[in-house]
Motif scaffolding. Structure first.
Motif, PDB file in Angstrom:
ATOM      1  N   ILE A  54       0.906  -1.153   0.000  1.00  9.44           N
ATOM      2  CA  ILE A  54       0.000   0.000   0.000  1.00  9.44           C
ATOM      3  C   ILE A  54       0.939   1.195   0.000  1.00  9.44           C
ATOM      4  N   HIS A  55       0.866   2.014  -1.038  1.00 10.70           N
ATOM      5  CA  HIS A  55       1.841   3.096  -1.175  1.00 10.70           C
ATOM      6  C   HIS A  55       1.216   4.335  -1.804  1.00 10.70           C
ATOM      7  N   GLY A  56       1.963   5.424  -1.772  1.00 16.07           N
ATOM      8  CA  GLY A  56       1.530   6.658  -2.408  1.00 16.07           C
ATOM      9  C   GLY A  56       1.907   6.662  -3.874  1.00 16.07           C
ATOM     10  N   THR A  57       1.553   7.747  -4.534  1.00 16.02           N
ATOM     11  CA  THR A  57       1.974   7.939  -5.918  1.00 16.02           C
ATOM     12  C   THR A  57       2.107   9.427  -6.197  1.00 16.02           C
ATOM     13  N   HIS A  58       3.122   9.753  -6.984  1.00 16.56           N
ATOM     14  CA  HIS A  58       3.293  11.134  -7.440  1.00 16.56           C
ATOM     15  C   HIS A  58       2.429  11.385  -8.675  1.00 16.56           C
ATOM     16  N   ASP A  59       2.002  10.320  -9.349  1.00 18.36           N
ATOM     17  CA  ASP A  59       1.173  10.433 -10.548  1.00 18.36           C
ATOM     18  C   ASP A  59      -0.298  10.287 -10.145  1.00 18.36           C
ATOM     19  N   THR A  60      -0.917  11.396  -9.831  1.00 15.86           N
ATOM     20  CA  THR A  60      -2.283  11.373  -9.303  1.00 15.86           C
ATOM     21  C   THR A  60      -3.318  10.875 -10.318  1.00 15.86           C
ATOM     22  N   ARG A  61      -2.949  10.794 -11.591  1.00 16.40           N
ATOM     23  CA  ARG A  61      -3.880  10.270 -12.603  1.00 16.40           C
ATOM     24  C   ARG A  61      -4.161   8.786 -12.388  1.00 16.40           C
ATOM     25  N   LYS A  62      -3.304   8.094 -11.634  1.00 14.72           N
ATOM     26  CA  LYS A  62      -3.466   6.652 -11.415  1.00 14.72           C
ATOM     27  C   LYS A  62      -4.576   6.326 -10.426  1.00 14.72           C
ATOM     28  N   ILE A  63      -4.903   7.260  -9.550  1.00 18.25           N
ATOM     29  CA  ILE A  63      -5.915   6.996  -8.535  1.00 18.25           C
ATOM     30  C   ILE A  63      -7.284   6.862  -9.204  1.00 18.25           C
ATOM     31  N   GLY A  64      -8.013   5.817  -8.815  1.00 17.45           N
ATOM     32  CA  GLY A  64      -9.328   5.562  -9.392  1.00 17.45           C
ATOM     33  C   GLY A  64      -9.278   4.761 -10.677  1.00 17.45           C
ATOM     34  N   ARG A  65      -8.081   4.308 -11.051  1.00 18.57           N
ATOM     35  CA  ARG A  65      -7.924   3.580 -12.318  1.00 18.57           C
ATOM     36  C   ARG A  65      -7.183   2.266 -12.104  1.00 18.57           C
TER      37      ARG A  65
END
Length: 184
Positions: free
Chosen positions: A143-154
């Protein structure tokens, strides 16, 4: 005078009609962006919250749910999900390690799918694990973060659960090592 007003109002209504009709036409190629988040009950997934609380990562609704050990605090976070069913693992696990500023090495399977991946990425804005990582008992599941916010919800991960960096930082502080996790 009344007849004249009626004609004017009728003419205005006629002019407005094409706009109203046009506004109701739905383009079938455009999908509605309706949130599918549903509040979960921890009782549907665990016998108890244990001493560390619980997490459910729901791949259908693309959300991660967290409950405190006493059940008084419940949080819901939008998440990314695995890119394909073959990358999706479901079941029970737990947080076994946590790291601020994680580094990343792609797995052999990731490199087979994308040979252009680098061998190693250190902490920072180019790291696909974002600012915080919570490692699960299953190898390579995080479970981690992401700098590429476009990935959330996909569907965008290789099996991990991705969160916005600010959300994973919050969850990181709330969920200690030993927190039970269920991926559904």
């Amino acid at each position: 005078m009344t007849q004249r007003r009626t004609l004017m109002l009728g003419g205005l209504a006629l002019l407005a009609t094409p706009t109203v009709v046009r506004a109701q036409v739905v383009d079938p190629s455009i999908r509605a962006n309706v949130s599918s988040f549903k509040t979960q009950r921890w009782q549907d997934h665990f016998d108890s919250l244990g001493q560390h609380g619980a997490i459910v990562a729901d791949f259908t609704s693309r959300a991660l749910h967290w409950w405190s050990a006493d059940g008084r605090d419940y949080r819901l976070y939008p998440s990314s999900i695995p890119m394909s069913e073959e990358l999706t693992r479901r079941g029970y696990t737990e947080i076994v390690r946590k790291r601020v500023g994680p580094d990343w090495r792609p797995t052999a399977d990731m490199r087979r799918r994308d040979p252009s991946l680098p061998d190693y990425v250190g902490p920072g804005p180019d790291n696909p694990l974002g600012t915080h990582a919570m490692y699960l008992s299953w190898p390579a599941y995080i479970i981690h973060g992401t700098h590429d916010t476009r990935k959330i919800g996909r569907p965008s991960s290789s099996g991990c659960v991705g969160l916005y960096n600010e959300h994973v930082e919050e969850l990181f502080a709330l969920a200690p090592i030993g927190t039970q996790v269920r991926l559904v």
